[in-house]
Design a protein around this motif. Structure first.
Motif, PDB file in Angstrom:
ATOM      1  N   GLU A   1      32.749  12.854 -10.917  1.00  0.00           N
ATOM      2  CA  GLU A   1      31.305  12.728 -10.498  1.00  0.00           C
ATOM      3  C   GLU A   1      30.933  11.846  -9.448  1.00  0.00           C
ATOM      4  N   ILE A   2      29.933  12.214  -8.811  1.00  0.00           N
ATOM      5  CA  ILE A   2      29.342  11.432  -7.633  1.00  0.00           C
ATOM      6  C   ILE A   2      27.943  11.400  -7.600  1.00  0.00           C
ATOM      7  N   TRP A   3      27.254  10.246  -7.825  1.00  0.00           N
ATOM      8  CA  TRP A   3      25.937   9.585  -8.084  1.00  0.00           C
ATOM      9  C   TRP A   3      25.397   9.468  -6.648  1.00  0.00           C
ATOM     10  N   ILE A   4      24.284  10.163  -6.388  1.00  0.00           N
ATOM     11  CA  ILE A   4      23.761   9.855  -5.077  1.00  0.00           C
ATOM     12  C   ILE A   4      22.298   9.510  -5.110  1.00  0.00           C
ATOM     13  N   ASP A   5      21.728   8.637  -4.342  1.00  0.00           N
ATOM     14  CA  ASP A   5      20.452   8.156  -4.174  1.00  0.00           C
ATOM     15  C   ASP A   5      19.990   8.080  -2.943  1.00  0.00           C
ATOM     16  N   ARG A   6      18.975   8.917  -2.679  1.00  0.00           N
ATOM     17  CA  ARG A   6      18.426   9.071  -1.244  1.00  0.00           C
ATOM     18  C   ARG A   6      16.979   8.750  -1.479  1.00  0.00           C
ATOM     19  N   ARG A   7      16.695   7.476  -0.763  1.00  0.00           N
ATOM     20  CA  ARG A   7      15.482   6.997  -0.566  1.00  0.00           C
ATOM     21  C   ARG A   7      14.470   7.825   0.440  1.00  0.00           C
ATOM     22  N   VAL A   8      13.239   8.025   0.103  1.00  0.00           N
ATOM     23  CA  VAL A   8      12.404   8.953   1.012  1.00  0.00           C
ATOM     24  C   VAL A   8      11.122   8.135   1.501  1.00  0.00           C
ATOM     25  N   LEU A   9      10.992   8.002   3.016  1.00  0.00           N
ATOM     26  CA  LEU A   9       9.666   7.270   3.379  1.00  0.00           C
ATOM     27  C   LEU A   9       8.605   8.156   3.111  1.00  0.00           C
TER      28      LEU A   9
ATOM     29  N   ILE B   1       0.877  -1.173   0.084  1.00  0.00           N
ATOM     30  CA  ILE B   1       0.113   0.111   0.098  1.00  0.00           C
ATOM     31  C   ILE B   1       0.787   1.127   0.173  1.00  0.00           C
ATOM     32  N   ALA B   2       2.171   1.026   0.043  1.00  0.00           N
ATOM     33  CA  ALA B   2       3.031   2.525   0.125  1.00  0.00           C
ATOM     34  C   ALA B   2       4.455   2.163  -0.425  1.00  0.00           C
ATOM     35  N   HIS B   3       5.089   2.959  -0.934  1.00  0.00           N
ATOM     36  CA  HIS B   3       6.613   2.620  -1.132  1.00  0.00           C
ATOM     37  C   HIS B   3       7.383   3.739  -1.076  1.00  0.00           C
ATOM     38  N   ASN B   4       8.776   3.684  -1.017  1.00  0.00           N
ATOM     39  CA  ASN B   4       9.653   4.735  -0.996  1.00  0.00           C
ATOM     40  C   ASN B   4       9.642   5.751  -1.989  1.00  0.00           C
ATOM     41  N   GLY B   5      10.025   7.033  -1.878  1.00  0.00           N
ATOM     42  CA  GLY B   5      10.188   8.040  -3.082  1.00  0.00           C
ATOM     43  C   GLY B   5      11.692   8.028  -3.286  1.00  0.00           C
ATOM     44  N   CYS B   6      12.068   8.819  -3.969  1.00  0.00           N
ATOM     45  CA  CYS B   6      13.664   8.813  -4.196  1.00  0.00           C
ATOM     46  C   CYS B   6      14.135  10.192  -4.627  1.00  0.00           C
ATOM     47  N   ILE B   7      15.146  10.667  -4.480  1.00  0.00           N
ATOM     48  CA  ILE B   7      15.819  11.921  -4.818  1.00  0.00           C
ATOM     49  C   ILE B   7      17.443  11.424  -5.391  1.00  0.00           C
ATOM     50  N   GLN B   8      17.511  11.624  -6.778  1.00  0.00           N
ATOM     51  CA  GLN B   8      18.770  10.961  -7.217  1.00  0.00           C
ATOM     52  C   GLN B   8      19.387  12.047  -8.017  1.00  0.00           C
ATOM     53  N   LEU B   9      20.592  12.535  -7.444  1.00  0.00           N
ATOM     54  CA  LEU B   9      21.589  13.645  -7.961  1.00  0.00           C
ATOM     55  C   LEU B   9      22.674  13.046  -8.678  1.00  0.00           C
ATOM     56  N   VAL B  10      23.429  13.998  -9.548  1.00  0.00           N
ATOM     57  CA  VAL B  10      24.681  13.813 -10.034  1.00  0.00           C
ATOM     58  C   VAL B  10      25.523  14.981  -9.689  1.00  0.00           C
ATOM     59  N   LEU B  11      26.480  14.908  -9.011  1.00  0.00           N
ATOM     60  CA  LEU B  11      27.454  16.095  -8.418  1.00  0.00           C
ATOM     61  C   LEU B  11      28.590  16.106  -9.808  1.00  0.00           C
ATOM     62  N   ARG B  12      28.763  16.843 -10.195  1.00  0.00           N
ATOM     63  CA  ARG B  12      29.896  17.216 -11.221  1.00  0.00           C
ATOM     64  C   ARG B  12      30.937  18.227 -10.756  1.00  0.00           C
ATOM     65  N   LEU B  13      32.040  17.806 -10.009  1.00  0.00           N
ATOM     66  CA  LEU B  13      33.143  18.546  -9.469  1.00  0.00           C
ATOM     67  C   LEU B  13      34.090  19.058 -10.699  1.00  0.00           C
ATOM     68  N   THR B  14      34.384  20.102 -10.509  1.00  0.00           N
ATOM     69  CA  THR B  14      35.635  20.759 -11.482  1.00  0.00           C
ATOM     70  C   THR B  14      36.578  21.418 -10.350  1.00  0.00           C
TER      71      THR B  14
ATOM     72  N   ASP C   1       8.644  14.359   4.277  1.00  0.00           N
ATOM     73  CA  ASP C   1       8.176  15.313   3.228  1.00  0.00           C
ATOM     74  C   ASP C   1       9.538  15.647   2.253  1.00  0.00           C
ATOM     75  N   ILE C   2       9.228  15.163   1.092  1.00  0.00           N
ATOM     76  CA  ILE C   2      10.278  15.198   0.049  1.00  0.00           C
ATOM     77  C   ILE C   2      10.982  16.340  -0.244  1.00  0.00           C
TER      78      ILE C   2
END
Length: 414
Positions: free
Chosen positions: A276-284, A196-209, A288-289
């Motif tokens: 580059e850094i790839w980040i995956d944050r799962r949100v309950l 009846i419910a599942h996590n959401g997500c925030i997916q980011l890519v950081l590009r460092l120079t 509040d996303i």
């Protein structure tokens, strides 16, 4: 419901179960056929959609095909819909699954394009969610045969091709462009529980120079990989703090945050300018996303305030959680009753850490649950990993339970 109506419904439910049970071999064969298509690309999805269209046609359901197309917004992948009853924007119930998969990858012990072995069927997409496609179509066919006459209300099965890329051109297209507002939705899921419910997500890519030079000459404040290491350390400290946050939904424990990729550098002796850094944050579902996004960006900022390396942040995806939607008790109760009536299984409701197309319907205030042929233990099923599998017994059980559920809901609406 008077006694005559009750007996008539009971007869239909028993017939639906018989028809669904008798289709077990056909469900397995159709699943094996779907597994033979590599659907991690548009071309494979188009070919698989043709096979799905043929299966819907063979089931004597009304086929509605939205072929792959190009417009100013890019490529629209195909959507295949099978109808029982008149076409409408407000069917009584919609079954929704996706045929697209992640690439198979290496390390398989079984044929990633489909293999039957002992009590399981293996292959990429066996658990997520080609098994559900086979089950949904055959369950709808069994309900059609059990009802005998065309129901006044409609049921539909919709197969999309882009859950892996976010669902914007699949489930969201059904709701937005096709204006579909089903009374109830069953999305691909598990046989042992009603999700009846599942996590959401925030997916980011950081590009460092920073600065590219001999490694012995790079200024610490311009050292790209030094900052990358600092950011990762801050992120995992934050992840440890998140592990103390507890979910209110069974099956979900706490939010997670992981770095899924770090790339940068060339050879010894050279400090690289980029990484580059790839980040995956799962949100309950409890969270509040937007707050979660602000906290994540603040963590990155606090890790980099003493550096002169520039950071470009690319927000790849923000997917809202699926939250328990108002009105789900009806579909959950019917599924629970029919699982018990057919198999004596007592199903509970739960959440899952995956994020799926179900969220699109739930967040549109459409009563939505996830139920299908998969194993609730996602790690054991190999979903998106090696040796992905589905138990043959679950294919049969899910087909029967859904056939009875569809028959009951469509009979109630007469």
């Amino acid at each position: 419901m008077n006694n005559h109506q009750y007996q008539a419904l009971r007869t239909k439910l028993e017939l639906a179960q018989d028809k669904a049970g008798a289709s077990s071999a056909a469900v397995e064969e159709f699943l094996l056929d779907l597994l033979s298509y590599e659907t991690d690309c548009l071309e494979g999805c188009v070919r698989a959609s043709a096979a799905i269209s043929a299966a819907i046609d063979d089931a004597n359901l009304d086929l509605e095909l939205h072929a792959a197309s190009q417009d100013e917004h890019g490529t629209q992948p195909p959507i295949v819909i099978g109808w029982l009853g008149p076409r409408t924007t407000s069917p009584r119930i919609l079954l929704c699954a996706h045929v697209d998969t992640s690439p198979a990858g290496d390390g398989w012990h079984y044929n990633c394009r489909g293999e039957r072995q002992n009590d399981y069927i293996f292959g990429r997409g066996a658990a997520v969610s080609k098994s559900d496609i086979a089950v949904f179509i055959h369950a709808l066919k069994a309900a059609r045969d059990a009802l005998g006459t065309m129901p006044h209300s409609s049921a539909a099965v919709a197969i999309t091709c882009d859950e892996g890329s976010g669902g914007d051109k699949g489930a969201a297209y059904l709701i937005g462009s096709l204006k579909m507002r089903p009374d109830l939705v069953v999305a691909a899921g598990f046989t042992e529980a009603i999700t009846i419910a599942h996590n959401g997500c925030i997916q980011l890519v950081l590009r460092l120079t920073g600065t590219s030079c001999h490694q012995s000459q790079v200024p610490p404040r311009r050292d790209t990989l030094r900052l990358a290491a600092q950011i990762c350390a801050h992120l995992y400290n934050y992840a440890d703090e998140l592990s103390l946050v507890q979910s209110s939904i069974p099956g979900l424990s706490h939010p997670t945050l992981n770095v899924t990729r770090i790339s940068g550098g060339t050879v010894f002796g050279m400090a690289p300018s980029t990484a580059e850094i790839w980040i995956d944050r799962r949100v309950l579902p409890d969270e509040d996303i937007e707050v979660a996004q602000r906290e994540l960006l603040s963590t990155i900022e606090s890790a980099s305030h003493s550096s002169d390396v520039t950071i470009e942040i690319d927000i790849v995806r923000i997917a809202k959680p699926m939250r328990p939607s108002e009105g789900i008790a009806l579909i959950a109760d019917v599924l629970r009753d029919e699982a018990y009536n057919a198999f004596g299984r007592r199903m509970e409701t739960q959440g899952t850490t995956l994020y799926t197309d179900a969220r699109w319907f739930s967040n549109a205030n459409i009563p939505t649950v996830m139920y299908g042929a998969g194993e609730a233990d996602v790690a054991a099923s190999g979903a998106n990993g090696i040796d992905e599998r589905v138990p043959k017994a679950f294919l049969r059980e899910a087909t029967v339970v859904l056939a009875r559920t569809l028959t009951r809901l469509l009979s109630d609406s007469e």
